[in-house]
Write a protein that holds these residues in place. Structure first.
Motif, PDB file in Angstrom:
ATOM      1  N   VAL A  39       0.857  -1.182   0.000  1.00 36.19           N
ATOM      2  CA  VAL A  39       0.000   0.000   0.000  1.00 36.19           C
ATOM      3  C   VAL A  39       0.896   1.234   0.000  1.00 36.19           C
ATOM      4  CG1 VAL A  39      -1.683   1.313   1.338  1.00 36.19           C
ATOM      5  CG2 VAL A  39      -1.911  -1.163   1.141  1.00 36.19           C
ATOM      6  N   ALA A  40       0.804   2.006  -1.074  1.00 38.58           N
ATOM      7  CA  ALA A  40       1.694   3.152  -1.215  1.00 38.58           C
ATOM      8  C   ALA A  40       1.102   4.181  -2.163  1.00 38.58           C
ATOM      9  CB  ALA A  40       3.052   2.690  -1.749  1.00 38.58           C
ATOM     10  N   THR A  41       1.601   5.387  -2.017  1.00 40.95           N
ATOM     11  CA  THR A  41       1.377   6.450  -2.980  1.00 40.95           C
ATOM     12  C   THR A  41       2.762   6.792  -3.501  1.00 40.95           C
ATOM     13  OG1 THR A  41      -0.487   7.277  -1.710  1.00 40.95           O
ATOM     14  CG2 THR A  41       0.488   8.786  -3.309  1.00 40.95           C
ATOM     15  N   ARG A  42       2.910   6.813  -4.834  1.00 44.84           N
ATOM     16  CA  ARG A  42       4.248   7.013  -5.385  1.00 44.84           C
ATOM     17  C   ARG A  42       4.175   7.643  -6.770  1.00 44.84           C
ATOM     18  NH1 ARG A  42       6.389   1.008  -7.174  1.00 44.84           N
ATOM     19  NH2 ARG A  42       4.669   0.518  -8.582  1.00 44.84           N
ATOM     20  N   ILE A  43       5.321   8.073  -7.220  1.00 43.66           N
ATOM     21  CA  ILE A  43       5.468   8.539  -8.588  1.00 43.66           C
ATOM     22  C   ILE A  43       6.485   7.623  -9.252  1.00 43.66           C
ATOM     23  CG2 ILE A  43       6.248  10.409 -10.075  1.00 43.66           C
ATOM     24  CD1 ILE A  43       5.118  12.354  -7.986  1.00 43.66           C
ATOM     25  N   ASP A  61      -2.749  -8.199  -5.459  1.00 42.33           N
ATOM     26  CA  ASP A  61      -3.949  -8.344  -4.641  1.00 42.33           C
ATOM     27  C   ASP A  61      -4.494  -7.024  -4.103  1.00 42.33           C
ATOM     28  OD1 ASP A  61      -1.947  -7.807  -2.809  1.00 42.33           O
ATOM     29  OD2 ASP A  61      -2.543  -9.379  -1.403  1.00 42.33           O
ATOM     30  N   PHE A  62      -4.040  -5.900  -4.634  1.00 39.17           N
ATOM     31  CA  PHE A  62      -4.501  -4.592  -4.182  1.00 39.17           C
ATOM     32  C   PHE A  62      -5.038  -3.790  -5.361  1.00 39.17           C
ATOM     33  CE2 PHE A  62       0.139  -4.699  -4.641  1.00 39.17           C
ATOM     34  CZ  PHE A  62       0.333  -3.807  -5.683  1.00 39.17           C
ATOM     35  N   TRP A  63      -5.808  -2.751  -5.039  1.00 32.46           N
ATOM     36  CA  TRP A  63      -6.277  -1.795  -6.040  1.00 32.46           C
ATOM     37  C   TRP A  63      -5.130  -0.878  -6.418  1.00 32.46           C
ATOM     38  CZ3 TRP A  63     -11.029  -1.318  -8.390  1.00 32.46           C
ATOM     39  CH2 TRP A  63     -12.036  -2.132  -7.891  1.00 32.46           C
ATOM     40  N   GLU A  64      -5.176  -0.386  -7.641  1.00 27.67           N
ATOM     41  CA  GLU A  64      -4.140   0.510  -8.140  1.00 27.67           C
ATOM     42  C   GLU A  64      -4.829   1.567  -9.016  1.00 27.67           C
ATOM     43  OE1 GLU A  64       0.100  -0.840  -9.600  1.00 27.67           O
ATOM     44  OE2 GLU A  64      -1.370  -1.168 -11.179  1.00 27.67           O
ATOM     45  N   GLU A  65      -4.622   2.835  -8.689  1.00 26.20           N
ATOM     46  CA  GLU A  65      -5.163   3.928  -9.492  1.00 26.20           C
ATOM     47  C   GLU A  65      -3.999   4.785  -9.961  1.00 26.20           C
ATOM     48  OE1 GLU A  65      -8.205   5.795  -7.134  1.00 26.20           O
ATOM     49  OE2 GLU A  65      -9.421   3.978  -7.139  1.00 26.20           O
ATOM     50  N   LEU A  66      -4.025   5.123 -11.253  1.00 27.89           N
ATOM     51  CA  LEU A  66      -2.889   5.802 -11.861  1.00 27.89           C
ATOM     52  C   LEU A  66      -3.317   6.982 -12.718  1.00 27.89           C
ATOM     53  CD1 LEU A  66      -2.602   2.412 -12.463  1.00 27.89           C
ATOM     54  CD2 LEU A  66      -0.270   3.215 -12.398  1.00 27.89           C
ATOM     55  N   TYR A  67      -2.425   7.962 -12.798  1.00 29.96           N
ATOM     56  CA  TYR A  67      -2.601   9.132 -13.660  1.00 29.96           C
ATOM     57  C   TYR A  67      -1.269   9.371 -14.361  1.00 29.96           C
ATOM     58  CZ  TYR A  67      -2.871  14.035 -15.033  1.00 29.96           C
ATOM     59  OH  TYR A  67      -2.825  15.204 -15.739  1.00 29.96           O
ATOM     60  N   ILE A  68      -1.284   9.400 -15.684  1.00 29.51           N
ATOM     61  CA  ILE A  68      -0.050   9.668 -16.436  1.00 29.51           C
ATOM     62  C   ILE A  68       0.160  11.176 -16.463  1.00 29.51           C
ATOM     63  CG2 ILE A  68       1.171   9.450 -18.623  1.00 29.51           C
ATOM     64  CD1 ILE A  68      -0.426   6.857 -19.123  1.00 29.51           C
ATOM     65  N   ILE A  69       1.192  11.607 -15.776  1.00 28.32           N
ATOM     66  CA  ILE A  69       1.509  13.027 -15.655  1.00 28.32           C
ATOM     67  C   ILE A  69       2.104  13.563 -16.953  1.00 28.32           C
ATOM     68  CG2 ILE A  69       2.926  14.733 -14.426  1.00 28.32           C
ATOM     69  CD1 ILE A  69       2.902  12.708 -12.042  1.00 28.32           C
ATOM     70  N   CYS A 105       8.240   8.493 -19.300  1.00 26.33           N
ATOM     71  CA  CYS A 105       6.889   8.626 -18.743  1.00 26.33           C
ATOM     72  C   CYS A 105       6.990   8.883 -17.239  1.00 26.33           C
ATOM     73  CB  CYS A 105       6.102   7.339 -18.982  1.00 26.33           C
ATOM     74  SG  CYS A 105       4.357   7.434 -18.542  1.00 26.33           S
ATOM     75  N   LYS A 106       6.044   9.654 -16.734  1.00 28.78           N
ATOM     76  CA  LYS A 106       5.936   9.893 -15.292  1.00 28.78           C
ATOM     77  C   LYS A 106       4.487   9.622 -14.901  1.00 28.78           C
ATOM     78  CE  LYS A 106       8.347  13.231 -13.877  1.00 28.78           C
ATOM     79  NZ  LYS A 106       8.820  14.613 -13.747  1.00 28.78           N
ATOM     80  N   ILE A 107       4.305   8.761 -13.877  1.00 27.06           N
ATOM     81  CA  ILE A 107       2.970   8.319 -13.461  1.00 27.06           C
ATOM     82  C   ILE A 107       2.788   8.496 -11.958  1.00 27.06           C
ATOM     83  CG2 ILE A 107       1.411   6.326 -13.281  1.00 27.06           C
ATOM     84  CD1 ILE A 107       2.766   5.156 -15.754  1.00 27.06           C
ATOM     85  N   PHE A 108       1.640   9.065 -11.565  1.00 28.14           N
ATOM     86  CA  PHE A 108       1.239   9.144 -10.163  1.00 28.14           C
ATOM     87  C   PHE A 108       0.391   7.915  -9.873  1.00 28.14           C
ATOM     88  CE2 PHE A 108      -1.922  10.394  -6.944  1.00 28.14           C
ATOM     89  CZ  PHE A 108      -1.065  10.748  -5.916  1.00 28.14           C
ATOM     90  N   GLU A 109       0.712   7.191  -8.801  1.00 27.70           N
ATOM     91  CA  GLU A 109       0.041   5.925  -8.508  1.00 27.70           C
ATOM     92  C   GLU A 109      -0.351   5.850  -7.038  1.00 27.70           C
ATOM     93  OE1 GLU A 109       1.335   1.566  -9.687  1.00 27.70           O
ATOM     94  OE2 GLU A 109       2.452   2.242  -7.937  1.00 27.70           O
TER      95      GLU A 109
END
Length: 115
Positions: A39-43, A61-69, A105-109
């Motif tokens: 469980v983390a918030t990362r770039i 086994d976890f949810w993952e939400e991403l935004y391509i910066i 690429c840079k992604i916020f996750e």
């Protein structure tokens, strides 16, 4: 249960850029993480030419939400390119990757468990 730390707005470059040992050109900046879990918030930062094929297809086994910066990644299984401004929401068990990032690429996750 341990929780993530409380943080007010900071420059994301405050957080150490840590390269992955198994994929050349892929690094992460962990903003917050529940100790001992995924469980983390990362770039994620992909240098131009990064290829995550050594990691293969990812399933977790976890949810993952991403935004391509910025930049883009190409999903090699889907043969599809995803570009800046796009988002994803991956439930546990969803297959994804591997990827190439020819131009970087840079992604916020955000990763989390849901009851």
């Amino acid at each position: 249960m341990a929780v993530k730390p409380e943080l007010e707005f900071l420059d994301y470059k405050t957080f150490e850029l840590k390269p992955f040992t198994n994929v050349k050109g892929l690094s992460e900046r962990i903003i917050a993480q529940v100790p001992g879990t995924s469980v983390a918030t990362r770039i994620l930062e992909f240098e131009p030419g990064t290829d995550t094929s050594p990691n293969g297809v990812q399933i977790h086994d976890f949810w993952e939400e991403l935004y391509i910066i910025e930049g883009s990644i190409i999903d090699l299984e889907l043969d599809e390119e995803f570009t800046s401004g796009m988002v994803a929401c991956r439930p546990p068990g969803m297959r994804h990757g591997p990827w190439k990032a020819p131009n970087g690429c840079k992604i916020f996750e955000v990763r989390y468990y849901s009851k």
